[in-house]
Each structure stands twice: as structure tokens, then as C-alpha cells.
Write an enzyme that holds these catalytic residues in place. Structure first.
Site, PDB file in Angstrom:
ATOM      1  N   LYS A 278       6.744   1.805   6.826  1.00 24.60           N
ATOM      2  CA  LYS A 278       8.047   1.944   6.165  1.00 24.60           C
ATOM      3  C   LYS A 278       9.165   2.011   7.207  1.00 24.60           C
ATOM      4  CE  LYS A 278       6.577   2.066   1.857  1.00 24.60           C
ATOM      5  NZ  LYS A 278       6.938   1.012   0.894  1.00 24.60           N
TER       6      LYS A 278
ATOM      7  N   TYR B 242       1.011   4.418   7.254  1.00 22.11           N
ATOM      8  CA  TYR B 242       1.861   4.095   6.105  1.00 22.11           C
ATOM      9  C   TYR B 242       3.340   4.375   6.434  1.00 22.11           C
ATOM     10  CZ  TYR B 242       4.108   5.011   1.570  1.00 22.11           C
ATOM     11  OH  TYR B 242       4.974   5.039   0.516  1.00 22.11           O
TER      12      TYR B 242
ATOM     13  N   VAL C 145       0.873  -1.179   0.000  1.00 20.33           N
ATOM     14  CA  VAL C 145       0.000   0.000   0.000  1.00 20.33           C
ATOM     15  C   VAL C 145       0.905   1.223   0.000  1.00 20.33           C
ATOM     16  CG1 VAL C 145      -1.741   1.246   1.326  1.00 20.33           C
ATOM     17  CG2 VAL C 145      -1.814  -1.266   1.203  1.00 20.33           C
TER      18      VAL C 145
END
Ligand code: NAI
Ligand code: 15L
Length: 275
Positions: free
Chosen positions: A149, A145, A83
Site C-alpha cells: 500500500k 501488505y 490482497v
């Protein structure tokens, strides 16, 4: 007299995840010189293999066994799948968090010695735009998100320390055909510079776990790549050529997140699931 740059020796087989995505489609073309066979994978359908130099495999990164099978027989992995924008934690979990773990576990099991991880500027997105950062600056993820990462970078670090698998984590700024807004004048990474950076990341010796900012030679860059100097990445492109068209856009308010934070609008996404 200038010496012509010699093309590096191609790998036998590279794996590119995220091959159906915006960058994946570009890299499907631009990575061809670096591998005799490019294995292309995504959860979405991709165009069929052009010739015997491509292998096309649909695979969900959340499926550990499928990822294990996907990684078998490759020399290095360019991990771009997952994503790529802010979503609920539950949406991020399988693709990005489990996904990156599955990639490294498969790399360990199949003796793959190098991974290039498509990290993101959203690992440091809550820093203000007047700050100058390097690879050792405090991480300030701006989203679920960005957290995924950041986790991916930690997984990379662990698998180097524990198993000797090397990674270049590229904190990509904004990699599109052109910068789309004022913020991207600082964060833009051209496709050409991205490809050059991937070449550096694939071939540089002894990278351990290196974190590098993926950004072109823009006028007002927020990131210093001193700690990745051994990659010898020398961006050739600049967002300056797009300045007039970008500055023709309406000026956002001074306190708009896109004008204040390095991660721009991501800092204001969510919350999710309260409704
Ligand atoms: P994209 O969203 O166009 O491509 C991501 C691909 O991953 C999609 O084709 C999607 O189908 C695939 N994917 C999603 N969930 C999956 C799953 N469970 N299993 C397998 N594949 C799955 O994103 P884009 O722009 O091409 O970015 C590629 C990578 O680079 C992403 O990891 C993104 O986070 C990272 N990146 C991109 C930036 C950019 O400016 N384009 C900036 C920073 C990071
Ligand atoms: C990212 O990490 C995203 O994947 C991309 O779609 C852009 O939003 C980019 O960051 C950016 O910050 O511009």
C-alpha cells in the site's frame, strides 16, 4: 432554513476493482448514484449485471493487458482490488504491487484523470497507539501488505507529478459493519462514511495526490485529517454506539500487539517461507 444537499452530477462510467470483496459488495450498491454506468471488476466471479447501469468484468490485476482493456472508456477508477490482509510477498506481488502499477499505466494510456486508491492504515501500522499522526507523518509499514500500500501511494504520487493523474489515497482504518474489537473502536470506518468519503474524493477539485485517513468520528482517533481538509469529508458515524458490546470481550494483555500498535496483529504476522 437548511438547504437540501444537491446530488452531484453522475460520471458516465466509473470503474470499481475488488467488486466481489467485502467493501466491493457494499460499494456496488452505494456508488450507484455517482455513475450512469458502474464497471465492476474482480478476479473472482461476481453476480451478473443487474441492468444496463452495470458492467461486470472478471480481470486479474496481475495481467497488464487485461487491466489495460478494463480501464478503457472509464472516467475515474476506484481501486479496491487486491490482497487485503497479510500474506507472503509472492502472493502480494502480482495483485497489489504489479496490480497498482497496471492500473496507473492503463489510466495514463486511456487518459483517466482521477484514481481513488484504497490504501490502508497498515502503511503506518508500526506507530504506537499513543501517537497522533497526520498525512505527513513517517510511514512505518507493518507487513508486506502494508509495504504494497505504501508503494501504491508512491505510484500515485509519481503519476501525478509526471502525468497529472490525480489520486486520493484513502488510508482506510477498519471498514466493517461494526467494530470487531477494542482496536477498531479507534480505527472503525462505517460504510456510510466510506461512501461519503468516496464522494468527496471523486468530486473535490484539484486534489493532486491527497492522502486521507478513512475513519469515522470515533471518540479516540489516532489520525488527523488536516492536510485533507480540502476534501471536506465530515464523518457522521461513531464507534461509540458499539462500546458496550466491544468491551464485553475479554481484555487482551497490555503488551498484545492489538493494544500497542496502530496496525494491531499485522505487526506480528510472518515470517513466511521458512518451513
Ligand atoms: P476483500 O479481500 O474482501 O476484497 C478484495 C477483493 O480483491 C477480493 O474480492 C479479491 O478477489 C480481489 N482480488 C484479489 N486479488 C486480485 C487480483 N489479482 N485481481 C483482481 N482482483 C483481486 O477486501 P475488502 O475488505 O473489501 O477491502 C477492499 C480494499 O480496501 C482492499 O484493497 C483493502 O486492502 C482495502 N482496505 C480495506 C480495509 C477494510 O477494513 N475493509 C482497511 C484498509 C484497506
Ligand atoms: C486492512 O487493511 C484490511 O484490509 C482489513 O481486513 C482490516 O484488517 C483492516 O486493515 C484493519 O486494520 O482493521
Amino acid at each position: 432554513m437548511t438547504s437540501a444537499k444537491t446530488a452531484p452530477q453522475p460520471f458516465n462510467r466509473l470503474l470499481l476493482t475488488g467488486a466481489a470483496g467485502g467493501l466491493g459488495k457494499v460499494l456496488r450498491q452505494s456508488l450507484r448514484p455517482y455513475s450512469k454506468i458502474l464497471r465492476l471488476s474482480d478476479i473472482s466471479e461476481m453476480t451478473p449485471a443487474l441492468d444496463e447501469s452495470e458492467e461486470v468484468r472478471v480481470c486479474d490485476l496481475a495481467d497488464k493487458q487485461a487491466v489495460d482493456h478494463l480501464v478503457e472508456g472509464v472516467d475515474a477508477i476506484l481501486h479496491f482490488g487486491g490482497v487485503s490482509v497479510e500474506r507472503s510477498f509472492e502472493e502480494i506481488l502480482g495483485a497489489n504491487i504489479c496490480g497498482v502499477f497496471h492500473i496507473y499505466e492503463a489510466a495514463r494510456r486511456h487518459n483517466v484523470k482521477r484514481v481513488i486508491f484504497a490504501s490502508s492504515n497498515h502503511v503506518i501500522g508500526f506507530h504506537k497507539q499513543d501517537e497522533r499522526l497526520d498525512a505527513h507523518s513517517l510511514r512505518r509499514p507493518d507487513s508486506y501488505y502494508g509495504l504494497s500500500k505504501s508503494y501504491g501511494e508512491d505510484v500515485a504520487s509519481f503519476y501525478f507529478d509526471r502525468y497529472g493523474i490525480e489520486t486520493v489515497s484513502i488510508r482506510i482504518g477498519s471498514s466493517f459493519s461494526e467494530p470487531q474489537n477494542r482496536r477498531m473502536m479507534s480505527t472503525w470506518l462505517s460504510f456510510g462514511d466510506l461512501t461519503q468519503l468516496l464522494e468527496c474524493a471523486l468530486y473535490a477539485p484539484n486534489v493532486g495526490h491527497t492522502v486521507v485517513y478513512g475513519v469515522s468520528d470515533n471518540k479516540n482517533v489516532w489520525w488527523d485529517n488536516t492536510f485533507a481538509a480540502h476534501l471536506n469529508y465530515q464523518p457522521k458515524d461513531t464507534s461509540e454506539i458499539f462500546r458496550a458490546q466491544v468491551e464485553a470481550q475479554p481484555m487482551p494483555a497490555a503488551d498484545d500487539p492489538s493494544m500497542v500498535y496502530q496496525g494491531g496483529a499485522f505487526v506480528a504476522s510472518g515470517p513466511f517461507g521458512d518451513e
